[in-house]
Design an enzyme around this catalytic site. Structure first.
Site, short mmCIF file in Angstrom:
data_model
loop_
_atom_site.label_atom_id
_atom_site.label_comp_id
_atom_site.label_asym_id
_atom_site.label_seq_id
_atom_site.Cartn_x
_atom_site.Cartn_y
_atom_site.Cartn_z
N HIS A 189 53.83 72.21 62.35
CA HIS A 189 52.77 72.59 61.90
C HIS A 189 51.49 71.63 61.63
CE1 HIS A 189 53.95 76.87 61.96
NE2 HIS A 189 55.03 76.25 61.80
N ASN A 231 52.51 83.81 60.62
CA ASN A 231 53.12 83.00 62.37
C ASN A 231 51.80 83.88 62.84
OD1 ASN A 231 54.26 80.15 62.29
ND2 ASN A 231 56.05 80.87 62.89
N HIS A 239 53.50 77.23 50.43
CA HIS A 239 54.87 77.01 49.41
C HIS A 239 55.27 78.13 49.96
CE1 HIS A 239 58.92 77.06 47.78
NE2 HIS A 239 57.61 76.34 46.70
FE1 HDD Z 1 57.81 76.80 58.26
C1 HDD Z 1 55.19 74.79 57.63
C2 HDD Z 1 55.58 78.91 58.93
C3 HDD Z 1 60.10 78.81 59.52
C4 HDD Z 1 59.74 74.36 56.98
N1 HDD Z 1 55.56 77.13 58.57
C5 HDD Z 1 55.28 75.49 57.96
C6 HDD Z 1 53.14 75.88 58.01
C7 HDD Z 1 53.19 77.80 58.40
C8 HDD Z 1 54.72 77.53 58.86
C9 HDD Z 1 52.32 78.28 58.99
C10 HDD Z 1 52.12 74.96 58.46
C11 HDD Z 1 51.39 75.40 56.71
C12 HDD Z 1 50.04 74.43 57.16
O1 HDD Z 1 49.11 75.32 56.80
O2 HDD Z 1 50.24 73.62 56.46
N2 HDD Z 1 58.22 78.76 59.27
C13 HDD Z 1 56.63 79.63 59.94
C14 HDD Z 1 56.68 80.86 59.66
C15 HDD Z 1 58.63 80.73 59.48
C16 HDD Z 1 59.37 79.47 59.02
C17 HDD Z 1 56.29 81.71 59.67
C18 HDD Z 1 59.93 81.71 59.84
C19 HDD Z 1 59.33 82.86 59.41
N3 HDD Z 1 59.61 76.82 57.83
C20 HDD Z 1 60.44 77.31 58.41
C21 HDD Z 1 62.16 76.95 57.88
C22 HDD Z 1 61.55 75.78 57.38
C23 HDD Z 1 60.21 76.00 57.74
C24 HDD Z 1 62.97 78.22 58.08
C25 HDD Z 1 62.54 74.97 56.57
C26 HDD Z 1 63.70 75.41 56.49
N4 HDD Z 1 57.39 75.10 57.44
C27 HDD Z 1 58.36 74.08 57.17
C28 HDD Z 1 57.93 72.78 56.51
C29 HDD Z 1 56.47 72.53 56.54
C30 HDD Z 1 56.66 73.81 57.71
C31 HDD Z 1 58.98 71.50 57.15
C32 HDD Z 1 55.69 71.44 57.61
C33 HDD Z 1 54.98 71.10 56.43
C34 HDD Z 1 54.54 71.88 55.62
O3 HDD Z 1 56.36 73.23 55.32
O4 HDD Z 1 53.70 71.34 53.95
O5 HDD Z 1 58.41 72.28 55.40
#
Ligand code: HDD
Length: 705
Positions: free
Chosen positions: A76, A149, A340
């Site tokens: 993202h 999402n 978060h």
């Molecule tokens: Fe995630 C970012 C949505 C599963 C780990 N995720 C991130 C963002 C969105 C989502 C919208 C961007 C937020 C922003 O604009 O800063 N992610 C989802 C959805 C998931 C999902 C809808 C499943 C239902 N994500 C998911 C899993 C993991 C992560 C299973 C890890 C175990 N996601 C992250 C992250 C991010 C992230 C690595 C990258 C940057 C951030 O968090 O801030 O922690």
């Protein structure tokens, strides 16, 4: 002769300037506040001599520049954000005690960030990808983040698989290719071996993955969460955002061209709409499931690869969100915002969905590295409006000057901050009884990976199914490993035999080997089709191109333009060159953009006015003809008036009905024509607006030229 602009009221508003950081002005200073008289030359020995270390202004300026970047998000990374508010329609006290869902008179400020997932921060907007839809509610009880999402399902069931999935979809490690695309070997290798991905993959191959606008896509909380009311009673809940403008998509060919013509297509669209006062709006809806119905479904509510079909549990609208303010500084706000999933408020709680549980660890951890320490919640965009009082101290970038004691219990600080809870406002975790052995094993209730993928496919209209087949052919056609192509086709066959065969025949692999799945899979949920998500039927903010040349019938242009602009569309006059064109009214008219600087993919519809010399000029201009051909091919509404109908006839659309001598207005497949001379009739304008509101028209015959 003065150039008369074709009326285009919105433009001026869109050009609103940024406010200067310091409206009072004042001289340049160093970070220490020392005034600087010269910032264009470094301190040197003589005019042609070496630079001196002593030049503290130079060193500070360059050091600050060298440190301007922070690590981009692992996923993202590319996003766009906006501020706004949320207001509930009525009290939701029966299900949740969350303060922001109680009183329709209370508006809760929000910040929303939309994003793509695969590409880096500088990648193009219109790639085929999931779009992130993350909302931070600054509630009176603290921040609540709904990090969702634009798909209601995810690719994996347990968060421990997230690094595998992300590594597979990201650019390949040896050459860092491709940027912003899933069409490559490693993603499809993973998909073909991990069938739990298939449901989300169907969404990814559908037009949902190439939204026309962030303002025109749904959002989903994905997981089953839990509402908790004042009595402590829990209710399972799934969150849905529904856009007022409806759900609209690009076509794949167009999306690809947009990547070059305007890589900022979605970001610009969001920004411009808000600047123009066309505030994007979504309705928040919930699907509620009483706890006693936890096992009433043929799938597991804790499985994030499943939806609850809306026909089974209707979506109940509970409020609306409006985005009405653009950030002032992209880095400070959109880049530094930290979402978060564990940021919840009293009345909203988790379930044991293993994907959600993993996320509740991952997001805090990622912010620590990305934002350089534990104090990111003090950044303005992350700071809660609710007061923060605790004994957490120090660390990198601490900006609060704490006073008094820093431990609990204490007597020296008057016992402050004391435990909350006397008035029942504190967050209390939902009391859930859990019995079980400590195991590392997927629940058997998570094992069916095909039924809902099939449900999605069978809920599509014919054109939507066709787009899915084409998308799969494109994606798998980019996969070099034949074995991966074949294995994916075998998996697709478990979703739908005909789908798999059509894909196989497009990518040069054998038809799938097995028999087609049982007809039990052939259920359908009409709510999943974009056909059922047309929105409010308005043409607000649609971009309409009017192709003009010297000798254009100015009255026709003005008459249509005024009505369209009055309905909130953005109408631009395009000609071979910038400047102005002469109209049949003897006046010069301003051109908004030169054709070589734009393309049909940047517009939603095209109007071809007539004019004795205007029409021949358009027909002989290759840029103009390409513009019209592309708009036609991409299913966009095309309107033609008077001799302008001749432009369409030149393309020879086989079998399409066009207005001829004795016809007045003819509307066929979103092509609205009227050969009668003079000002556009009310009927023409009405038909053209209906065609624009419908967005796209799929059953068009091909053009011969
Ligand atoms: Fe995630 C970012 C949505 C599963 C780990 N995720 C991130 C963002 C969105 C989502 C919208 C961007 C937020 C922003 O604009 O800063 N992610 C989802 C959805 C998931 C999902 C809808 C499943 C239902 N994500 C998911 C899993 C993991 C992560 C299973 C890890 C175990 N996601 C992250 C992250 C991010 C992230 C690595 C990258 C940057 C951030 O968090 O801030 O922690």
């Amino acid at each position: 002769m003065d150039a008369t602009p074709f009326p285009n009221d919105r433009k001026q508003e869109q050009r609103e300037a940024f406010r200067a950081e310091d409206p009072a002005g004042g001289p340049l200073t160093t970070d220490q506040g020392v005034e600087v008289d010269h910032t264009d030359d470094s301190l040197a020995v003589g005019e042609r001599g070496p630079t001196l270390m002593e030049d503290f202004h130079f060193r500070e300026k360059i050091t600050r520049f060298d440190h301007e970047r922070i690590p981009e998000r692992v996923v993202h990374a590319r996003g766009a954000g906006a501020y706004g508010y949320f207001e509930p329609y009525e009290s939701c006290a029966e299900f949740t005690r969350a303060a922001f869902l109680q009183d329709p008179a209370v508006r809760t400020p929000v910040f929303v960030r939309f994003s793509t997932v695969q590409g880096p921060k500088g990648s193009a907007d219109t790639v085929r990808d999931v779009r992130g839809f993350a909302t931070k509610f600054y509630t009176s009880e603290g921040n609540y983040d709904l990090v969702g999402n634009n798909f209601p399902v995810f690719f994996i069931q347990d968060g421990i698989k997230f690094p595998d999935f992300v590594h597979a979809v990201k650019p390949e490690p040896h050459n860092d290719i491709p940027t912003g695309a899933s069409a490559h070997d490693s993603l499809w290798d993973f998909v073909s071996l991990q069938p739990e991905t298939l449901h989300a993959i169907m969404w990814l191959m559908s037009d949902r993955a190439i939204p026309r606008s962030y303002r025109m896509m749904q959002g989903f909380g994905v997981h089953t969460f839990r509402f908790v009311n004042a009595e402590g009673r829990g209710t399972f809940v799934k969150f849905h955002w529904k856009p007022r403008l409806g759900v609209h998509s690009l076509v794949w060919d167009e999306a690809q061209e947009c990547q070059g013509r305007d890589p900022d297509f979605n970001r610009r669209d969001l920004w411009n709409a808000i600047e123009a006062g066309e505030y994007p709006e979504w309705e928040l809806g919930v699907q509620l499931v009483p706890e006693e119905d936890e096992f009433a479904f043929d799938f597991d509510l804790l499985d994030a690869t499943k939806i609850i079909p809306e026909e089974q549990v209707p979506v109940r609208p509970i409020g609306r969100m409006v985005l009405n303010r653009n950030p002032e500084n992209f880095f400070a706000e959109t880049e530094q915002v930290a979402f978060h999933t564990a940021n919840v408020v009293p009345g909203i709680d988790f379930t044991n969905d293993p994907l959600l549980q993993a996320r509740n660890f991952s997001y805090l951890d990622t912010q620590l590295i990305r934002l350089g320490g534990p104090n990111f919640s003090e950044l303005p965009v992350n700071r809660p409006l609710a007061p923060v009082r605790n004994n957490q101290r120090d660390g990198y970038h601490q900006s609060t000057v704490h006073r008094g004691t820093n431990y609990f219990p204490n007597s020296l600080g008057g016992g402050c901050p004391a435990h909350a809870g006397v008035d029942g406002k504190a967050f209390t975790h939902y009391t859930e009884r859990i019995d079980g052995a400590k195991i590392r094993r997927r629940s058997p209730s998570f094992q069916d990976h095909y039924s809902q993928a099939a449900l999605f496919f069978h809920s599509m209209t014919d054109w939507e199914k066709q787009h899915i087949v084409q998308a799969l052919r494109f994606e798998l056609g980019k996969v070099d490993a034949r074995a991966v192509r074949t294995r994916t086709v075998e998996e697709l066959a478990k979703v739908d035999g005909e789908l798999a065969r059509q894909v196989a025949r497009g990518i040069g692999v054998p038809d799938p080997s097995g028999t087609d799945p049982e007809p039990a899979y052939k259920l359908s949920s009409p709510a999943l089709s974009q056909e059922s998500l047309r929105g409010d039927g308005s043409i607000r903010t649609r971009q309409i191109a009017v192709l003009v040349a010297d000798g254009v019938d100015a009255e026709q242009v003005t008459s249509v333009r005024e009505v369209l602009a009055g309905e909130g569309a953005i109408v631009e006059a395009l000609a071979a060159t910038d400047g102005s064109v002469s109209g049949t009214d003897g006046k010069m008219h301003t051109v908004d953009r030169a054709l070589p600087t734009v393309a049909s993919v940047l517009y939603d519809a095209v109007l071809l006015p007539g004019g004795p010399t205007g029409t021949p000029s358009i027909i002989s201009d290759p840029d103009a003809m390409r513009f019209v051909r592309d708009a036609y091919r991409h299913g966009k509404p095309v309107g033609a008036l008077g001799s302008g109908v001749g432009v369409l006839s030149t393309l020879q659309p086989e079998g399409l009905r066009l207005s001829a001598e004795f016809h007045r207005v003819v509307a066929d497949q979103g092509v609205v024509t009227d050969t009668s001379p003079g000002t556009a009739s009310a009927e023409f304008v009405r038909e053209f607006m209906t065609a624009i509101a419908a967005h796209r028209h799929w059953d068009r015959p091909p053009v011969r030229c």
